[in-house]
Design a protein around this motif. Structure first.
Motif, short mmCIF file in Angstrom:
data_model
loop_
_atom_site.label_atom_id
_atom_site.label_comp_id
_atom_site.label_asym_id
_atom_site.label_seq_id
_atom_site.Cartn_x
_atom_site.Cartn_y
_atom_site.Cartn_z
N GLY A 15 0.81 -1.20 0.00
CA GLY A 15 0.00 0.00 0.00
C GLY A 15 0.85 1.26 0.00
O GLY A 15 2.00 1.28 0.42
N ARG A 16 0.25 2.35 -0.49
CA ARG A 16 0.99 3.61 -0.59
C ARG A 16 1.41 4.15 0.76
O ARG A 16 2.51 4.69 0.92
CB ARG A 16 0.12 4.64 -1.31
CG ARG A 16 -0.07 4.35 -2.78
CD ARG A 16 -1.06 5.32 -3.41
NE ARG A 16 -1.24 5.05 -4.82
CZ ARG A 16 -2.22 5.57 -5.56
NH1 ARG A 16 -3.11 6.36 -4.97
NH2 ARG A 16 -2.32 5.29 -6.84
N ARG A 17 0.52 4.02 1.76
CA ARG A 17 0.85 4.55 3.08
C ARG A 17 2.11 3.88 3.63
O ARG A 17 3.00 4.53 4.18
CB ARG A 17 -0.32 4.33 4.03
CG ARG A 17 -0.16 4.90 5.42
CD ARG A 17 -0.29 6.43 5.42
NE ARG A 17 -1.51 6.87 4.80
CZ ARG A 17 -2.71 6.95 5.41
NH1 ARG A 17 -2.82 6.59 6.66
NH2 ARG A 17 -3.77 7.39 4.78
N THR A 25 -2.29 13.87 -3.15
CA THR A 25 -2.37 12.54 -2.53
C THR A 25 -1.21 12.33 -1.58
O THR A 25 -1.38 11.81 -0.46
CB THR A 25 -2.38 11.45 -3.62
OG1 THR A 25 -3.48 11.67 -4.50
CG2 THR A 25 -2.48 10.07 -2.99
N ALA A 26 -0.01 12.74 -2.01
CA ALA A 26 1.16 12.60 -1.15
C ALA A 26 0.99 13.43 0.13
O ALA A 26 1.30 12.96 1.23
CB ALA A 26 2.42 13.05 -1.90
N ARG A 27 0.45 14.64 -0.01
CA ARG A 27 0.24 15.50 1.15
C ARG A 27 -0.78 14.88 2.11
O ARG A 27 -0.61 14.92 3.34
CB ARG A 27 -0.24 16.88 0.71
CG ARG A 27 -0.42 17.87 1.88
CD ARG A 27 -0.82 19.25 1.40
NE ARG A 27 0.27 19.91 0.67
CZ ARG A 27 0.31 20.06 -0.65
NH1 ARG A 27 -0.68 19.57 -1.41
NH2 ARG A 27 1.31 20.67 -1.23
N SER A 57 -1.70 12.48 7.30
CA SER A 57 -2.29 11.39 8.07
C SER A 57 -1.25 10.74 8.97
O SER A 57 -1.54 10.37 10.12
CB SER A 57 -2.89 10.33 7.12
OG SER A 57 -3.97 10.88 6.38
N LEU A 58 -0.03 10.62 8.47
CA LEU A 58 1.05 10.04 9.27
C LEU A 58 1.44 10.97 10.42
O LEU A 58 1.78 10.51 11.51
CB LEU A 58 2.27 9.74 8.39
CG LEU A 58 2.07 8.62 7.36
CD1 LEU A 58 3.29 8.49 6.46
CD2 LEU A 58 1.77 7.30 8.05
N GLY A 99 1.21 10.14 14.52
CA GLY A 99 2.46 10.14 15.27
C GLY A 99 3.60 9.43 14.57
O GLY A 99 4.64 9.18 15.18
N LEU A 100 3.42 9.09 13.28
CA LEU A 100 4.45 8.37 12.55
C LEU A 100 5.35 9.30 11.74
O LEU A 100 6.30 8.84 11.10
CB LEU A 100 3.82 7.35 11.61
CG LEU A 100 2.99 6.26 12.28
CD1 LEU A 100 2.41 5.32 11.25
CD2 LEU A 100 3.84 5.49 13.28
N ALA A 101 5.03 10.60 11.76
CA ALA A 101 5.85 11.59 11.07
C ALA A 101 5.69 12.92 11.78
O ALA A 101 4.76 13.11 12.57
CB ALA A 101 5.44 11.71 9.60
N GLU A 102 6.60 13.82 11.49
CA GLU A 102 6.49 15.16 12.05
C GLU A 102 6.90 16.18 11.01
O GLU A 102 7.68 15.89 10.10
CB GLU A 102 7.37 15.30 13.30
CG GLU A 102 8.85 15.03 13.08
CD GLU A 102 9.64 15.03 14.37
OE1 GLU A 102 9.00 15.01 15.44
OE2 GLU A 102 10.88 15.06 14.31
#
Length: 262
Positions: free
Chosen positions: A21-23, A52-54, A59-60, A64-67
């Motif tokens: 998946g893309r995520r 879509t990338a944004r 969402s990440l 809490g999977l990105a900052e």
């Protein structure tokens, strides 16, 4: 950002970028990049529109999977928003230590707790209920919306789920009306699950059914088939009579078509 061709490599923190998946692909890019990346970088690498990338990046961040961070500029102009991952690579010393701890603890449970699979299945059901927000009292949701919320929850936990399609021969049940297949394209705990499937896989099966119950669904996972070689597992979803269904009964964990030892 130079293109990084992962070619299906994975180490247990994310699934294969070509079928997880893309995520999951975005998580992997963030995790492996030594510097923060832009929306444009991610869009070009994953092959999607920048909007879509944004969406995936934001969402990440929410999960809490990105900052977010900002580009350092030495000239006038609006700084570019950049993103970096918070999930460590499994080759990192600290991540390795957590993995070893997880393996030691699950092995201890498997070896010393009577009926360990049933115990972790019950824990998983509680976990699924606790992490799932039930519908509002005046909110009526159908099974399509239930599925969307379940997939979203599992996606946030790095399982890279997909729903739909025909279940495999190992998962199929005779005449299963209302049957479907939930594929977890990535197992964040694959190394531990491979050693003790009756503990780890039962925990995940319980989570799925706890979440479905909390959402008011009439469907339940009735079997789970780990495919360790393919780095994914398949859950058989069937419509049940909720009033008569034994929610506490552990479902079969079928490794290579046979039930895992209890």
């Amino acid at each position: 950002m130079p293109r990084q061709h992962v070619n299906g490599g994975f180490d247990g923190t994310t699934g294969r970028s070509n079928h997880g998946g893309r995520r999951t692909h975005v998580i992997q890019l963030l995790r492996d990049s030594k510097t923060p990346v832009s929306v444009k970088d991610v869009a070009e690498e994953v092959g999607v529109h920048q909007n879509t990338a944004r969406f995936h990046l934001e969402s990440l961040v929410d999960s809490g999977l990105a900052e977010r961070t900002q580009q350092t500029r030495t000239t006038p102009g609006r700084p570019k928003v950049l993103y970096r991952g918070t999930l460590p690579n499994q080759t990192h010393e600290r991540a390795q230590a957590y993995r070893l701890l997880a393996e030691a603890l699950t092995t201890a449970v498997a070896d010393n707790v009577p009926d360990a699979g049933a115990v972790t299945y019950a824990v998983g059901r509680t976990w699924g209920r606790d992490l799932t927000e039930p519908p509002e009292p005046d909110e009526a949701i159908d099974e399509h919306e239930v599925s969307a919320r379940l997939v979203s929850k599992l996606d946030a936990l790095w399982f890279a789920p997909t729903l739909g399609g025909e279940p495999s021969a190992q998962v199929a049940s005779p005449g299963g009306a209302g049957m479907d297949a939930l594929v977890l394209n990535n197992c964040p705990f694959v190394a531990t699950a491979r050693c003790t499937p009756q503990v780890v896989c039962s925990l995940h099966a319980g989570f799925i059914n706890g979440a479905l119950a909390e959402l008011g669904s009439s469907r339940r996972a009735t079997a789970l088939v780990p495919q360790f070689g393919e780095h994914h597992c398949v859950a058989r979803l069937e419509t049940v009579d909720v009033g008569r269904h034994d929610e506490a009964a552990q479902i079969p964990i079928l490794v290579a078509g046979r039930a895992a030892p209890a």
